[in-house]
Scaffold this motif. Structure first.
Motif, mmCIF file in Angstrom:
data_model
loop_
_atom_site.group_PDB
_atom_site.id
_atom_site.type_symbol
_atom_site.label_atom_id
_atom_site.label_comp_id
_atom_site.label_asym_id
_atom_site.label_seq_id
_atom_site.Cartn_x
_atom_site.Cartn_y
_atom_site.Cartn_z
ATOM 1 N N ARG A 81 0.839 -1.425 -0.022
ATOM 2 C CA ARG A 81 -0.185 0.118 -0.078
ATOM 3 C C ARG A 81 0.783 1.406 -0.063
ATOM 4 O O ARG A 81 0.531 2.412 -0.405
ATOM 5 N N ARG A 82 2.174 1.086 0.558
ATOM 6 C CA ARG A 82 2.964 2.257 0.581
ATOM 7 C C ARG A 82 4.116 2.201 -0.331
ATOM 8 O O ARG A 82 4.709 3.331 -0.893
ATOM 9 N N ARG A 107 2.499 -1.696 -9.069
ATOM 10 C CA ARG A 107 2.610 -0.873 -7.830
ATOM 11 C C ARG A 107 2.947 0.474 -8.007
ATOM 12 O O ARG A 107 2.490 1.406 -7.399
ATOM 13 N N LEU A 112 2.880 3.988 -5.485
ATOM 14 C CA LEU A 112 3.603 3.741 -4.426
ATOM 15 C C LEU A 112 4.968 3.933 -4.775
ATOM 16 O O LEU A 112 5.514 4.160 -5.915
ATOM 17 N N ASP A 167 6.381 -1.985 2.458
ATOM 18 C CA ASP A 167 5.479 -1.107 3.447
ATOM 19 C C ASP A 167 6.292 -0.764 4.760
ATOM 20 O O ASP A 167 5.613 -0.373 5.753
#
Length: 420
Positions: A81-82, A107, A112, A167
């Protein structure tokens, strides 16, 4: 006559430059000595301190074998997600490489932070199209120690680490390379065996720091914040420290870790490693361990199972001494066993990217995890026991009778052991 003089002077200057460059990059190689009666399960603070780290608890470790590793890895990259940070030595264009590149591209396009660090020598076959597509999608991709004049003193220093951090909350460490041969389940010569671990808990910060070390060295970028270094809560009860530092004025920490573990073992040392070429002081340490009652066994591929038979021949050069010291040696002929694992006394494990040879212990950038957990040691010992059933044990008398051609290869390739 004058041309000969100038030619001789030029040759002398070149030789001098080579010697200076070699001496600048040469790490000190002290003969390590240890005097301790403590058990290894009492020594985690010492092991961590000697290797310039800190042991942290509260971690969870899951073992991933062979091609199944990539299914988990790709799924976790897809769930990021990051940020995704990826570092490896060997990446060759193929089915696996394109799947992984696709996951990283997706991604990056989702916004990201995707950073990819590849060794310039090991990953020269990654494919120009793959590199271009990843960069165009927003992946920050860099090569470690590219061939250039400014890198002339470090071209022999390779980034052999295999690290993925997602992440800032989970990480993967082990031996898997991005080559189609690592797919499957080690069922034949075209499908290799390997072991990596998936980690959750505070140790992930240490692995993010290891990635940052070489990333900053190549790019100058220092990343920070919750996307990459979030607060990490305990995720289990396993004690771990990461070993990766390579100080200029001492022995590299991966060497210190493995040598210390050998010297404090009380019951058994079981090693799984594809490239086993121990130095004389390590051979002596193995012999001392056997004399104090330690069961020392090494499992490795044979020349027919290896992807680099020269390395196996170089290792053969010292088999006779190892066997005379009581070390049991097993060769696996069916495929490449690429896992880099050592367990001690059934409670402690080292796993990571480091081979048991001069190149890994003296030159390469490597990473090993020092882990105190009986359950994990038993799990890794079970891998040893599964493969050793189909391996061939080397017996001293039979080994001494091997042919002169075999012996010639062993001694010739051992001369190159620091370069293999």
């Amino acid at each position: 006559m004058i041309s000969w003089v100038w030619g001789g002077l030029l040759f002398a200057v070149v030789v001098l430059q080579v010697v200076v460059i070699w001496s600048i990059r040469r790490h000190r190689d002290p003969a390590l000595r240890i005097d301790s009666d403590a058990r290894i399960d009492e020594l985690m603070p010492s092991l961590a301190g000697l290797t310039l780290g800190t042991a942290v608890g509260g971690n969870r470790v899951e073992v991933l074998e062979n091609g199944a590793f990539f299914e988990v890895l790709l799924a976790r990259i897809g769930a990021a997600r990051r940020s995704v940070h990826f570092e490896t030595f060997l990446w060759k264009d193929g089915q696996l490489g394109r799947r992984l590149a696709g996951a990283l591209i997706e991604r990056a396009r989702a916004g990201l932070q995707v950073r990819v660090l590849l060794d310039a020598q090991g990953s020269k076959g990654v494919g120009k199209d793959v590199v271009r597509q990843m960069r165009e999608a927003g992946c920050h991709l860099k090569f470690f120690h590219e061939r250039s004049f400014r890198n002339i003193g470090v071209l022999n220093d390779r980034d052999h680490r295999k690290i993925v951090v997602i992440d800032g909350r989970e990480a993967f460490v082990g031996g898997h390379c991005i080559v189609d041969s690592w797919l499957g389940d080690a069922e034949d010569h075209q499908h290799f065996s390997d072991v990596s671990v998936q980690l959750h808990g505070p140790i992930v910060h240490s692995l993010q720091g290891a990635f940052s070390e070489n990333w900053a060295g190549e790019t100058g970028e220092l990343f920070l914040g919750d996307d990459v270094f979030p607060k990490l809560e305990p995720a289990g009860d396993v004690l771990i420290h990461a070993v990766f530092a390579k100080p200029e004025n001492s022995a590299p920490t991966v060497k210190i870790l493995h040598h210390t573990a050998i010297c404090v073992a009380r019951k058994r040392i079981w090693i799984q490693n594809p490239y086993f070429i121990p130095e004389p002081d390590a051979i002596d340490a193995f012999g001392a361990a056997v004399r104090r009652g330690v069961d020392v066994r090494v499992l490795m591929p044979s020349t027919s199972g290896s992807d680099n038979p020269m390395v196996q021949h170089a290792g053969h050069r010292n088999f006779e001494k190892l066997l005379k010291n009581g070390v049991r040696l097993f060769e696996y002929p069916h495929t490449l066993l690429h896992q880099k694992i050592m367990t001690v006394d059934g409670v402690w494990s080292a796993i990571g990217s480091s081979n048991f040879d001069d190149r890994s212990f003296e030159t390469n950038d490597e990473i090993s995890l020092s882990i105190l957990d009986q359950g994990l040691a038993e799990r890794l010992d079970a891998v040893f026991e599964r493969y050793v059933q189909r391996a061939e044990e080397i017996e001293l008398e039979a080994w001494q009778r091997r042919g002169w051609v075999h012996k010639l290869k062993d001694n010739a390739f051992y001369l190159l052991n620091e370069l293999l």
